[in-house]
Design an enzyme around this catalytic site. Structure first.
Site, PDB file in Angstrom:
ATOM      1  N   SER A 133       0.809  -1.209   0.000  1.00 33.32           N
ATOM      2  CA  SER A 133       0.000   0.000   0.000  1.00 33.32           C
ATOM      3  C   SER A 133       0.845   1.263   0.000  1.00 33.32           C
ATOM      4  O   SER A 133       1.916   1.307   0.604  1.00 33.32           O
ATOM      5  CB  SER A 133      -0.925   0.010   1.229  1.00 33.32           C
ATOM      6  OG  SER A 133      -1.793   1.123   1.184  1.00 33.32           O
ATOM      7  N   ALA A 139      -4.166   6.822   9.406  1.00 32.63           N
ATOM      8  CA  ALA A 139      -4.026   8.282   9.302  1.00 32.63           C
ATOM      9  C   ALA A 139      -5.325   8.966   8.883  1.00 32.63           C
ATOM     10  O   ALA A 139      -5.339  10.151   8.604  1.00 32.63           O
ATOM     11  CB  ALA A 139      -2.917   8.618   8.306  1.00 32.63           C
ATOM     12  N   GLY A 140      -6.414   8.211   8.825  1.00 33.88           N
ATOM     13  CA  GLY A 140      -7.685   8.808   8.459  1.00 33.88           C
ATOM     14  C   GLY A 140      -7.907   8.935   6.963  1.00 33.88           C
ATOM     15  O   GLY A 140      -8.801   9.649   6.519  1.00 33.88           O
ATOM     16  N   SER A 143      -7.250   3.696   4.727  1.00 31.09           N
ATOM     17  CA  SER A 143      -6.372   2.576   4.339  1.00 31.09           C
ATOM     18  C   SER A 143      -7.069   1.237   4.543  1.00 31.09           C
ATOM     19  O   SER A 143      -6.932   0.320   3.722  1.00 31.09           O
ATOM     20  CB  SER A 143      -5.064   2.619   5.141  1.00 31.09           C
ATOM     21  OG  SER A 143      -5.324   2.559   6.539  1.00 31.09           O
ATOM     22  N   SER A 144      -7.833   1.102   5.619  1.00 32.27           N
ATOM     23  CA  SER A 144      -8.508  -0.182   5.877  1.00 32.27           C
ATOM     24  C   SER A 144      -9.601  -0.438   4.844  1.00 32.27           C
ATOM     25  O   SER A 144      -9.817  -1.573   4.422  1.00 32.27           O
ATOM     26  CB  SER A 144      -9.097  -0.206   7.292  1.00 32.27           C
ATOM     27  OG  SER A 144     -10.165   0.706   7.419  1.00 32.27           O
ATOM     28  N   GLU A 189     -15.256  -3.627   6.959  1.00 26.69           N
ATOM     29  CA  GLU A 189     -15.110  -2.399   7.751  1.00 26.69           C
ATOM     30  C   GLU A 189     -15.837  -2.519   9.103  1.00 26.69           C
ATOM     31  O   GLU A 189     -15.369  -2.000  10.116  1.00 26.69           O
ATOM     32  CB  GLU A 189     -15.669  -1.205   6.971  1.00 26.69           C
ATOM     33  CG  GLU A 189     -14.771  -0.733   5.839  1.00 26.69           C
ATOM     34  CD  GLU A 189     -13.556   0.008   6.372  1.00 26.69           C
ATOM     35  OE1 GLU A 189     -13.641   1.214   6.622  1.00 26.69           O
ATOM     36  OE2 GLU A 189     -12.515  -0.646   6.552  1.00 26.69           O
ATOM     37  N   ASP A 200     -16.127   5.408   3.588  1.00 24.72           N
ATOM     38  CA  ASP A 200     -14.792   5.019   3.129  1.00 24.72           C
ATOM     39  C   ASP A 200     -14.848   3.899   2.092  1.00 24.72           C
ATOM     40  O   ASP A 200     -14.232   3.984   1.024  1.00 24.72           O
ATOM     41  CB  ASP A 200     -13.918   4.585   4.308  1.00 24.72           C
ATOM     42  CG  ASP A 200     -13.465   5.753   5.168  1.00 24.72           C
ATOM     43  OD1 ASP A 200     -14.065   6.842   5.045  1.00 24.72           O
ATOM     44  OD2 ASP A 200     -12.517   5.580   5.957  1.00 24.72           O
TER      45      ASP A 200
END
Length: 380
Positions: A133, A139-140, A143-144, A189, A200
């Site tokens: 990645s 870090a907001g 990424s997840s 998620e 997201d």
């Protein structure tokens, strides 16, 4: 193709960035988010005998035999209901001998959960998964969610090959397939975050830009990509604490805080109006001037809420000296700032800005926003 064999699958998914609406969105007001061209990339290759996952970014490598997984997967929940079955989730934790708080193992937990559901119709197919990645972890920037979308799309890609689908995920980007990818990613998620908003994984699936309000996502047409500079202050922040702090102020000083939140909402709506005008015939120079005004005002309002940070203030001051307007993105209190880069800005100015910021200990990323969602291909 012989049963349970497939060709290598490559898939990538974008991260996300919130442009406007931080904290106001918590109270049912408008936020604007967009896909960000920092991507998570995954390769899924056939393996002779095992199911192997390799996540070098977090130094993790695990593998299992089909026999080991067969015992675990006997307890998988009904695939018709895409919600977290916590009994099954506990069994996965026990199988991996890991605590639910072990964030390093979270990606493996999600993989096993999704694998057991998506591959249900064809059984256990040996494979090797490699994930890398460009997205800073935790870090907001989603990424997840990007990982969840890659897992979902990649495993569906394997399934479609093994089953010999004519209308597979590789040739058809139908709404039904995208919805399926998004649904499994949302499940992942939920495993990771409990009660995520869905913004997201939706942005990572579909790409582009969206208006988000009261849990509803509405795509925003964006004719031209926008370039941004992302700056990681490398300062830890606790999103939950920051949200609670604003909530306490809202209760204590409602006549002050509510108008600030409403103004942040109005900035989001004005930006969406300006995007519509820019898509039609609004002059480029005028659009970017409006955008800079909105960002500058938004940053001042967020500072008034008490969610900025000395490092974020420093980033904004440093950029302003070079004629670039920045603002925090996300919860604040550290974390990331962003600056939109007009087409008129010179490459030299951007380099100077990055050098100045990196000398201060910050990390810079230059990327496009409003990019494509997941991209998948089969390698033959």
């Amino acid at each position: 193709m012989e049963k349970c064999r497939f060709h290598e699958v490559k898939v990538s998914a974008p991260s996300k960035v919130i442009l406007f609406g931080e904290h106001a969105v918590v109270y049912g007001m408008t936020a604007v988010a967009a896909s960000l061209d920092l991507r998570t990339r995954m390769r899924i290759k056939p393996h002779k005998s095992r199911i192997l996952v390799n996540f070098p970014d977090v130094g993790l490598k695990e593998s299992w035999s089909p026999e080991q997984l067969k015992t675990l997967f006997q307890h998988k929940p009904n695939t018709e209901i895409l919600d977290v079955n916590y009994v099954y989730l506990d069994l996965i934790h026990n199988f991996l001998k890991t605590e639910s708080s072990d964030l390093r193992m979270a990606s493996v937990i999600c993989f096993l959960y999704l694998y057991s559901l998506i591959m249900d119709e064809v059984g256990i197919v040996p494979m090797e998964i490699l994930v890398e990645s460009e997205i800073p972890l935790g870090a907001g920037l989603g990424s997840s969610a990007a990982l969840s979308v890659c897992l979902s799309a990649g495993l569906i890609g394997v399934l479609h090959q093994v089953q010999g689908y004519e209308k597979s995920i590789f040739e058809y980007t139908s709404s039904s397939i995208q919805k399926e990818v998004c649904g499994f990613a949302f499940l992942s998620e939920k495993i990771l975050h409990g009660t995520p908003s869905g913004i997201d994984n939706s942005i990572s699936t579909y790409g582009g830009m969206c208006r988000f309000e009261k849990g509803n996502l509405e795509p925003v047409r964006l004719e031209r990509n926008l370039r941004i500079l992302l700056i990681n202050t490398n300062t830890f922040r606790n999103t939950k604490d920051l949200v609670e702090r604003v909530g306490e102020k809202r209760v204590k000083y409602p006549d002050i805080v509510k108008p600030i939140l409403e103004s942040i909402h109005a900035i989001s709506e004005q930006f969406l109006t300006s995007i519509q005008e820019y898509n039609q015939d609004l002059n480029e120079k005028k659009f970017y001037k409006i955008l800079e005004d909105l960002m500058d005002t938004n940053q001042s309002l967020l500072t008034g809420l008490g969610v900025s940070h000395p490092t974020l203030d420093d980033v904004c001051r440093t950029l302003k000296k070079l004629g670039i307007v920045g603002k925090l993105t996300g919860a604040g209190g550290g974390g990331f700032a962003l600056a939109v880069l007009p087409p008129s800005i010179s490459g030299k100015t951007v380099l100077v800005a990055k050098d100045l910021l990196e000398t201060k200990g910050y990390t810079c990323y230059q990327a496009d926003i409003g990019v494509n969602g997941y991209v998948i291909e089969v390698v033959k």
